[in-house]
Design an enzyme around this catalytic site. Structure first.
Site, mmCIF file in Angstrom:
data_model
loop_
_atom_site.group_PDB
_atom_site.id
_atom_site.type_symbol
_atom_site.label_atom_id
_atom_site.label_comp_id
_atom_site.label_asym_id
_atom_site.label_seq_id
_atom_site.Cartn_x
_atom_site.Cartn_y
_atom_site.Cartn_z
ATOM 1 N N ASP A 166 -38.082 -5.378 -24.096
ATOM 2 C CA ASP A 166 -39.438 -5.484 -23.925
ATOM 3 C C ASP A 166 -40.019 -5.900 -22.500
ATOM 4 O OD1 ASP A 166 -39.394 -5.120 -26.736
ATOM 5 O OD2 ASP A 166 -39.482 -7.368 -27.217
ATOM 6 N N GLY B 133 -34.461 -17.166 -24.767
ATOM 7 C CA GLY B 133 -35.777 -16.980 -25.524
ATOM 8 C C GLY B 133 -36.390 -15.589 -25.054
ATOM 9 N N THR C 31 -32.312 3.497 -21.488
ATOM 10 C CA THR C 31 -31.667 2.461 -20.821
ATOM 11 C C THR C 31 -30.273 2.324 -21.298
ATOM 12 O OG1 THR C 31 -32.455 1.093 -22.781
ATOM 13 C CG2 THR C 31 -33.838 0.801 -20.962
ATOM 14 N N LEU C 32 -29.318 1.962 -20.309
ATOM 15 C CA LEU C 32 -27.767 2.318 -20.669
ATOM 16 C C LEU C 32 -27.396 0.521 -20.538
ATOM 17 C CD1 LEU C 32 -27.412 5.350 -18.469
ATOM 18 C CD2 LEU C 32 -27.418 5.193 -21.240
ATOM 19 N N ALA D 154 -35.130 -11.755 -16.813
ATOM 20 C CA ALA D 154 -35.502 -12.217 -18.112
ATOM 21 C C ALA D 154 -33.976 -12.430 -18.792
ATOM 22 C CB ALA D 154 -35.844 -11.178 -18.891
ATOM 23 N N ASN E 56 -44.436 -9.439 -27.071
ATOM 24 C CA ASN E 56 -43.411 -9.600 -25.809
ATOM 25 C C ASN E 56 -43.807 -8.951 -24.740
ATOM 26 O OD1 ASN E 56 -41.715 -11.242 -27.302
ATOM 27 N ND2 ASN E 56 -40.366 -9.974 -27.794
ATOM 28 N N ASN F 213 -44.425 -11.474 -33.716
ATOM 29 C CA ASN F 213 -43.554 -12.231 -34.654
ATOM 30 C C ASN F 213 -43.184 -13.597 -34.228
ATOM 31 O OD1 ASN F 213 -43.317 -9.956 -36.260
ATOM 32 N ND2 ASN F 213 -41.387 -9.146 -34.951
#
Length: 300
Positions: free
Chosen positions: A251, A286, A219-220, A281, A45, A13
């Site tokens: 991602d 971004g 994931t928490l 990240a 990603n 995307n």
């Protein structure tokens, strides 16, 4: 011998991002920052994140024959991923409309565009690419039947990783192929049908394993992650950083985990490494632009 460490079958995307002081309520208009356009989509990603870390990576996706499609193809090349599997045409490139608040949290609305035209026939035509990959990763921003077809074309001995986002009920054929199934709290509850809604994450993990996946990662957020398999359940701590923008961080986590699993790491080791990748990240704005190199992760 595999030609690729990781093949990502998924979405691509253009991310249209606006910063806001707060998200609007129903019927309300708020002013935001200048619009910025970035390469995104969960599939693109993941491919960019893995390639930036040094994995031999390819992407199987579909984009439109337009400026956004060219942006995405250029971004894959710049990250070091092989875009040979990216198909062009059939519909405009998918677009994600993203608002980011001052805390770094985001909300996203996606117009699938060409992603919705990535078909099972496209996967069969790319069968050689699928079978040349040690690990195949997918999400659900493309048709579900296309993801199932990717599973049916896996090479013997290869590994399938699924992040079921956006979440929906999954066929058993797909669930039993997952090693691991990677979900956040919301995705876990959707797949479980709300049956475990009031239980602890360890209970969600056991409930998900009972549906057929070989392993599960939950994931928490700031609490880290939880990994589960037939060998047991374990917590993986988070890495404390000052978050600037969480767009695409999940991602990056999935890509890093999939790559490390393919390299022989245990599920807990791979999740701990992925947590460090995600931590770097979120300190940058971004999605793909925020992804670190392996040296930057080691420095953290």
């Amino acid at each position: 011998m595999y030609d690729y460490d990781l093949l990502v079958v998924g979405s691509a995307n253009a991310d249209l991002v606006i910063g806001v002081e707060r998200r609007p309520a129903a019927g309300e208009t708020v002013l935001g920052s200048d619009l910025s356009v970035h390469p995104g989509g969960k599939g693109a990603n993941q491919a960019a994140a893995a390639a930036r870390l040094g994995a031999r990576t390819a992407l199987l996706a579909r984009v439109g024959d337009d400026a956004h499609g060219r942006l995405l193809l250029d971004a894959q090349r710049d990250a070091g991923a092989d875009p040979a599997g990216v198909l062009v045409g059939g519909a405009p490139t998918g677009v994600a409309l993203i608002t980011v608040d001052p805390s770094g949290d985001n909300s996203i609305v996606v117009s699938p565009g060409a992603n919705g035209r990535l078909t099972p026939e496209d996967v069969r035509a790319a069968g050689a690419l699928v079978r040349a990959s040690r690990v195949v990763s997918a999400q659900l921003e493309i048709p579900l039947e296309t993801v199932v077809e990717a599973v049916r074309n896996l090479a013997p001995g290869s590994r399938f990783v699924l992040n079921p986002s956006p979440p929906r009920p999954l066929p058993r054929e797909l669930l039993t192929a997952c090693d691991p199934l990677i979900v956040n709290e919301h995705e876990a509850k959707v797949i479980l049908g709300g049956a475990e809604a009031d239980d602890a994450p360890e209970d969600w993990a056991r409930g998900l394993l009972a549906l057929g996946p070989r392993s599960v990662v939950i994931t928490l957020g700031g609490e880290g992650a939880l990994v589960a398999s037939a060998e047991g359940v374990a917590r993986v701590p988070s890495v404390k950083v000052d978050a600037v923008d969480t767009t695409g961080a999940g991602d990056a986590f999935t890509a890093a985990l999939a790559w490390r699993l393919g390299a022989g790491a245990s599920l807990e080791e791979a999740a701990a490494y992925a947590a460090r990748v995600g931590a770097v990240a979120v300190t940058r704005r971004g999605a793909q632009e925020s992804y670190p190199t392996a040296a930057e992760v080691d420095a953290l």
